[in-house]
Design an enzyme around this catalytic site. Structure first.
Site, short mmCIF file in Angstrom:
data_model
loop_
_atom_site.label_atom_id
_atom_site.label_comp_id
_atom_site.label_asym_id
_atom_site.label_seq_id
_atom_site.Cartn_x
_atom_site.Cartn_y
_atom_site.Cartn_z
N ARG A 92 0.81 -1.24 0.00
CA ARG A 92 0.00 0.00 0.00
C ARG A 92 0.83 1.28 0.00
NH1 ARG A 92 -3.77 -2.51 -2.51
NH2 ARG A 92 -5.38 -3.51 -1.25
N ASP A 122 -6.93 -0.70 4.55
CA ASP A 122 -6.30 -0.02 3.43
C ASP A 122 -6.62 1.47 3.35
OD1 ASP A 122 -4.86 -2.21 2.57
OD2 ASP A 122 -6.51 -2.98 1.36
N SER A 173 -13.43 -11.62 -2.51
CA SER A 173 -12.68 -10.38 -2.64
C SER A 173 -11.20 -10.73 -2.55
CB SER A 173 -13.07 -9.42 -1.52
OG SER A 173 -12.12 -8.38 -1.45
#
Ligand code: ARG
Length: 395
Positions: A92, A122, A173
């Site tokens: 990230r 996130d 996901s």
């Protein structure tokens, strides 16, 4: 003229952001996809959807940087957040930094937009990185702002004709990069539901893995893996190859309960074959070259690092302090580790290092040069206070 830059994966969450921005009056929309080793098909899907949506699209190839500047430190710190090798977490900050770079090159922008929901980690990691590297640009989190569920996103996408065809039928996901693959959602949300074989892409099930074991030799220099079976490889190739070797032997599946930053416990599944293999080998080498008090202290350092990384704080002062300490130790983490992979199990079967704090002569049962009599006094005084305590209790 209102301009927005979307940090774009090409998935459902980020795709629906685009028509929303158009409705809000943004007339120039840019998208940026940062390649940290997700499947080629995902990168292509993002480019295709960006084309259909009429955005100005940029793809940044950050794979080599991700391998050398993010995965390599993860190995040095034995990346572990309660069993999770931090695969999504370490990517990230880099994604945010590259997006910020694109924002500065093509700006000025009125907004920089991400698709993180309000439930995950996130949002913290991406927004922190954006505020760090692109200060002053307003950040928008469309899914969080609208408080949208997955079905509401799909409903909206269909209403406005956004290209989400494949995303609609996807049950899980998934987040994927060179360091690992995370699978959430659907029936996996029930912690007692056994992960079905179909969720796995990188790992063969232990039952179907080869009947012959694979032995792999990993060479380390300064705490970094630099060679595989005697062959020098750049970080990116080495990690990719480790993912294949460990994955085909069924090594690297992780099914765990994870404590998210917001205090939510969630069930997570990961496939991190390369990470599991490389960290196990690295730990085995540290065990050979580090003094016992160093090993104990390094565990604390690793845990603090993991906590900062989980929170996305790559530029915390403590992060830099820990990095300096870690680098100092890693200068001796040099040598070769041999690992056996077999039907889901991983066993270190050999290690050697020029810095080994190990003397075969002293440790051997067959050696007489160490005078055992020298120990008598040390043994006699061992546990003095413990003994006193037990005497007192007897009274
Ligand atoms: N829980 C992990 C983390 O916070 C991974 C989340 C990945 N996202 C996903 N859509 N599977 O680092």
């Amino acid at each position: 003229m209102k301009k927005a830059l979307v940090v774009y994966s090409g998935g459902l969450d980020t795709t629906v952001c685009i028509p929303v921005l158009k409705e809000e009056g943004f007339d120039e929309i840019h998208t940026v996809t940062v390649d940290v080793g997700q499947p080629e098909a995902d990168i292509e899907q993002a480019s295709e959807r960006a084309r259909l949506l009429g955005t100005k699209h940029t793809v940044v190839d950050a794979k080599a940087t991700f391998a050398s500047d993010y995965c390599m430190p993860a190995i040095a710190f034995n990346a572990d957040y309660f069993g999770y090798p931090l695969s999504t977490a370490i990517a990230r900050p880099l994604i945010a930094m590259e997006a910020a770079r694109v924002a500065k090159q093509n700006g000025p922008f009125d907004a920089i937009v991400h698709g993180c929901t309000g439930k995950g980690n996130d949002q913290f990691r991406i927004e922190f990185g954006l505020r760090q590297h692109a200060p002053g640009i307003p950040i928008r989190a469309i899914i969080r702002e609208r408080n949208w569920t997955r079905s509401e996103e799909i409903e909206y996408a269909e209403k406005v004709g956004a290209p989400i065809a494949q995303s609609k039928v996807k049950i899980w996901s998934i987040d994927e990069n060179l360091w690992g693959r995370s699978i959430e959602g659907g029936r996996l949300e029930d912690p007692s539901f056994e992960p079905p074989e179909e969720i796995f892409q990188w790992t063969t099930s232990p039952e179907r893995a080869p009947d012959e074991s694979t032995i792999v030799e990993i060479g380390f220099q300064c705490g970094k893996p630099v060679a595989l079976d005697g062959k020098s490889l750049p970080a990116l190739e080495l990690i990719a190859r480790c993912n294949e070797i460990a994955g085909m032997n069924g090594v690297g599946r992780i099914d765990m309960m994870e404590d998210r930053m917001i205090g939510l416990k969630v069930r997570e599944n990961y496939e991190c074959p390369g990470a599991v293999l490389l960290i196990a080998a690295h730990k085995a080498l540290e065990a050979l070259v580090c003094a016992p008090h160093e090993r104990r202290f390094k565990q604390l350092v690793d845990a603090e690092w993991a906590d900062l990384v989980y929170k996305g704080l790559w530029s915390d002062p403590l992060f830099e302090d820990l990095t300096a300490f870690c680098q100092q130790i890693q200068s001796r983490v040099e040598g070769v580790v041999r690992v056996k992979l077999y039907k889901g199990s991983l066993t270190v079967i050999g290690r050697q290092s020029p810095w080994a704090l190990y003397s075969e002569a002293d440790a051997s049962f067959d050696d007489a040069s160490f005078d055992q009599n020298a120990m008598a006094g040390m043994v006699q005084t061992h546990g003095m206070s413990s003994l006193l305590f037990s005497r007192l209790k007897e009274k």
